[in-house]
Design a protein around this motif. Structure first.
Motif, mmCIF file in Angstrom:
data_model
loop_
_atom_site.group_PDB
_atom_site.id
_atom_site.type_symbol
_atom_site.label_atom_id
_atom_site.label_comp_id
_atom_site.label_asym_id
_atom_site.label_seq_id
_atom_site.Cartn_x
_atom_site.Cartn_y
_atom_site.Cartn_z
ATOM 1 N N VAL A 76 0.789 -1.095 0.004
ATOM 2 C CA VAL A 76 0.126 0.015 0.038
ATOM 3 C C VAL A 76 0.821 1.357 0.083
ATOM 4 O O VAL A 76 0.575 2.322 -0.626
ATOM 5 C CB VAL A 76 -0.909 -0.118 1.119
ATOM 6 C CG1 VAL A 76 -1.905 1.262 1.350
ATOM 7 C CG2 VAL A 76 -1.901 -1.064 1.247
ATOM 8 N N HIS A 77 1.969 1.227 0.825
ATOM 9 C CA HIS A 77 2.584 2.533 0.986
ATOM 10 C C HIS A 77 4.025 2.086 1.450
ATOM 11 O O HIS A 77 4.431 1.102 2.213
ATOM 12 C CB HIS A 77 2.249 3.313 2.033
ATOM 13 C CG HIS A 77 2.618 4.796 2.096
ATOM 14 N ND1 HIS A 77 2.466 5.748 1.242
ATOM 15 C CD2 HIS A 77 3.354 5.434 2.880
ATOM 16 C CE1 HIS A 77 2.734 6.894 1.505
ATOM 17 N NE2 HIS A 77 3.425 6.696 2.644
ATOM 18 N N ALA A 78 5.049 2.815 1.044
ATOM 19 C CA ALA A 78 6.643 2.273 1.266
ATOM 20 C C ALA A 78 6.951 2.901 2.873
ATOM 21 O O ALA A 78 6.567 4.002 3.141
ATOM 22 C CB ALA A 78 7.496 2.973 0.162
ATOM 23 N N ARG A 106 -6.892 5.621 9.446
ATOM 24 C CA ARG A 106 -5.419 6.207 9.908
ATOM 25 C C ARG A 106 -4.636 4.924 10.036
ATOM 26 O O ARG A 106 -5.011 4.313 10.903
ATOM 27 C CB ARG A 106 -5.407 7.378 10.404
ATOM 28 C CG ARG A 106 -5.903 8.742 10.138
ATOM 29 C CD ARG A 106 -6.302 9.661 11.087
ATOM 30 N NE ARG A 106 -7.233 8.880 12.067
ATOM 31 C CZ ARG A 106 -7.637 9.475 13.131
ATOM 32 N NH1 ARG A 106 -6.933 10.337 13.931
ATOM 33 N NH2 ARG A 106 -8.555 8.970 14.039
ATOM 34 N N ILE A 107 -3.533 5.256 9.815
ATOM 35 C CA ILE A 107 -2.245 4.244 10.467
ATOM 36 C C ILE A 107 -1.070 5.232 11.088
ATOM 37 O O ILE A 107 -0.712 6.215 10.598
ATOM 38 C CB ILE A 107 -1.455 3.431 9.094
ATOM 39 C CG1 ILE A 107 -2.603 2.550 8.601
ATOM 40 C CG2 ILE A 107 -0.330 2.712 9.840
ATOM 41 C CD1 ILE A 107 -2.625 1.030 9.384
ATOM 42 N N VAL A 108 -0.940 4.892 12.381
ATOM 43 C CA VAL A 108 0.249 5.488 12.972
ATOM 44 C C VAL A 108 1.530 4.211 12.724
ATOM 45 O O VAL A 108 1.185 3.224 13.054
ATOM 46 C CB VAL A 108 -0.066 5.737 14.261
ATOM 47 C CG1 VAL A 108 1.347 6.112 15.305
ATOM 48 C CG2 VAL A 108 -0.988 7.087 14.277
ATOM 49 N N THR A 126 -6.244 9.427 1.231
ATOM 50 C CA THR A 126 -5.201 10.380 0.469
ATOM 51 C C THR A 126 -4.006 9.754 0.596
ATOM 52 O O THR A 126 -3.196 10.210 -0.283
ATOM 53 C CB THR A 126 -5.438 11.708 1.087
ATOM 54 O OG1 THR A 126 -4.845 11.762 2.557
ATOM 55 C CG2 THR A 126 -6.788 12.236 1.328
ATOM 56 N N MET A 127 -3.483 8.920 1.344
ATOM 57 C CA MET A 127 -1.909 8.438 1.394
ATOM 58 C C MET A 127 -1.180 9.630 1.877
ATOM 59 O O MET A 127 0.229 9.468 1.427
ATOM 60 C CB MET A 127 -1.659 7.648 0.118
ATOM 61 C CG MET A 127 -2.245 6.413 -0.069
ATOM 62 S SD MET A 127 -1.844 5.279 1.245
ATOM 63 C CE MET A 127 -3.170 4.205 1.250
ATOM 64 N N ARG A 128 -1.564 10.585 2.542
ATOM 65 C CA ARG A 128 -0.821 11.852 3.069
ATOM 66 C C ARG A 128 -0.299 11.336 4.277
ATOM 67 O O ARG A 128 -0.982 10.759 5.003
ATOM 68 C CB ARG A 128 -1.522 12.933 2.938
ATOM 69 C CG ARG A 128 -1.913 13.402 1.455
ATOM 70 C CD ARG A 128 -2.798 15.031 1.694
ATOM 71 N NE ARG A 128 -3.168 15.401 0.378
ATOM 72 C CZ ARG A 128 -3.924 16.415 0.090
ATOM 73 N NH1 ARG A 128 -4.424 17.078 1.268
ATOM 74 N NH2 ARG A 128 -4.244 16.715 -0.909
ATOM 75 N N ASP A 175 -2.129 13.658 15.279
ATOM 76 C CA ASP A 175 -2.613 14.567 14.105
ATOM 77 C C ASP A 175 -1.261 15.521 13.959
ATOM 78 O O ASP A 175 -1.463 16.500 12.939
ATOM 79 C CB ASP A 175 -3.791 15.571 14.445
ATOM 80 C CG ASP A 175 -3.766 16.294 15.492
ATOM 81 O OD1 ASP A 175 -2.689 16.362 16.267
ATOM 82 O OD2 ASP A 175 -4.777 17.000 15.646
ATOM 83 N N GLY A 176 -0.251 15.095 14.675
ATOM 84 C CA GLY A 176 0.991 15.971 14.481
ATOM 85 C C GLY A 176 0.883 17.420 15.270
ATOM 86 O O GLY A 176 2.118 18.042 15.343
ATOM 87 N N THR A 177 0.024 17.579 16.055
ATOM 88 C CA THR A 177 -0.281 18.859 17.013
ATOM 89 C C THR A 177 0.480 18.286 18.298
ATOM 90 O O THR A 177 0.671 17.154 18.727
ATOM 91 C CB THR A 177 -1.542 19.194 17.164
ATOM 92 O OG1 THR A 177 -2.306 18.445 17.641
ATOM 93 C CG2 THR A 177 -2.074 19.694 15.580
ATOM 94 N N GLY A 178 0.630 19.482 19.226
ATOM 95 C CA GLY A 178 0.796 19.258 20.783
ATOM 96 C C GLY A 178 2.325 18.704 21.040
ATOM 97 O O GLY A 178 3.201 19.048 20.128
ATOM 98 N N LYS A 179 2.662 18.087 21.922
ATOM 99 C CA LYS A 179 3.635 17.513 22.339
ATOM 100 C C LYS A 179 3.507 16.269 23.202
ATOM 101 O O LYS A 179 2.667 16.020 23.547
ATOM 102 C CB LYS A 179 4.429 18.532 23.030
ATOM 103 C CG LYS A 179 3.881 18.916 24.519
ATOM 104 C CD LYS A 179 4.697 20.274 25.149
ATOM 105 C CE LYS A 179 4.194 20.545 26.384
ATOM 106 N NZ LYS A 179 4.849 21.596 27.057
#
Length: 341
Positions: free
Chosen positions: A240-242, A255-257, A280-282, A322-326
């Protein structure tokens, strides 16, 4: 040098080596003994009743790493108060996961010459339902959201994902029928739209969807890693994705983490946590700046938990997905968490 002097030098060298060996053994024994002693500044742990039954109050069940008599036991703590008192079960695991009243515990059995390993399927009361011998050192474990499917990964060569000299074996068990697939290599693999056959193919890090058919995992081949989507009914996996390792599917399945190798990082700490939108594969980097060598667990639909090295071996941390916070530390001396309830 005379023969007598040579003999004296040899005797002195042997005596020194014997002294070093004895000191090493005593040091190791002393350290092992200290690990069995409760630390005054460590977490509070007491024996009690631990179940895998989902309840009204959300709980975390995990491997307790704190020194003391309950080290390595499955332990529970309130999710709302993860630093609070822990209840220990008496069941020891190297790796663990649970969902819907089914658990999988990867254990070591210590022998006179060498250790062996096994996977134990647990019921909601932590009683053994079945067990299976393992061909290597346990490293990953998962249970499907409904509790039917169980997966585990072991190292069968080498000792680290960070290098290239390793081999893995990933098994999938259908607890409803008892059918065991000893290796995902038995599934038909498709890469770039074509059926894939390569002797160096390895799989690890299964994560299940809620439909009891779909799953994701890592496939490695040709020096690269890929996210694969698996079909339990068709017994296929498809790339699916590299550059994806140890995927973890979100509760809503969107989503996948995962951990991603980032160019320029040290060879022994090459990963960063990322999130992949499956529509979206983003992909997006998460806010954890440290290298994470773990398969993250979704705490809820917005946050993931994972292990980082700590004073007792590992601590558990959490970060928004989601990439926010810490990042923040959830609890000390913990590994392999499962959120129940």
């Amino acid at each position: 040098m005379t023969l007598r002097n040579k003999i004296l030098v040899l005797v002195a060298a042997l005596a020194m080596l014997a002294g070093v060996g004895t000191a090493s053994v005593l040091h190791a024994a002393g350290r092992a003994d200290r690990k069995n002693q409760t630390q005054a500044d460590g977490p509070q742990v007491a024996e009690g009743d631990v179940t895998l039954t989902p309840g009204a109050a959300r709980r975390i069940v995990f491997r307790n790493m704190a020194w003391g008599p309950h080290r390595d036991e499955l332990t529970t703590v309130a999710a709302a108060d993860p630093t609070g008192p822990r209840t220990a079960s008496g069941v020891k695991c190297l790796r663990f996961y649970a969902a819907a009243g089914t658990g999988v515990c990867l254990q070591a059995e210590h022998g006179a010459v060498q250790d062996t390993y096994r996977a134990v399927v647990l019921d909601a009361r932590l009683k053994e339902r079945a067990h299976y011998g393992l061909p290597g050192i346990p490293t990953r474990a998962r249970v499907s959201p409904g509790g039917r499917w169980v997966a585990w990964t072991v190292f069968v060569g080498g000792d680290s994902y960070a290098g290239t000299n390793f081999s893995t074996r990933t098994a999938i068990l259908d607890t409803a029928t008892g059918q065991l697939t000893p290796s995902l290599e038995d599934f038909t693999a498709f890469k770039d739209g074509k059926e894939h056959h390569a002797a160096d193919t390895n799989f690890w890090g299964v994560t299940f969807a809620a439909d009891d058919r779909l799953f994701y995992a890592t496939m490695a081949t040709g020096g690269s890693t890929y996210l694969v989507r698996g079909d339990l009914a068709a017994r296929t996996v498809t790339t699916v994705h590299a550059n994806v390792e140890c995927p973890s599917l979100s509760p809503d399945g969107t989503r996948i983490v995962y951990k991603k190798r980032v160019p320029g990082l040290p060879a022994d700490a090459p990963w960063r946590l990322y999130a992949l939108d499956l529509a979206t594969m983003r992909e997006r980097a998460l806010a954890e700046p440290k290298s994470v060598d773990d398969q993250a667990v979704w705490q809820d639909g917005h946050t993931v938990a994972y292990a980082l090295p700590g004073d007792y071996g590992s601590d558990l941390y959490a970060v928004p997905a989601d990439g926010t916070g810490k990042p923040r530390r959830l609890l000390t001396a913990g590994l392999a968490p499962a959120y129940l309830g």
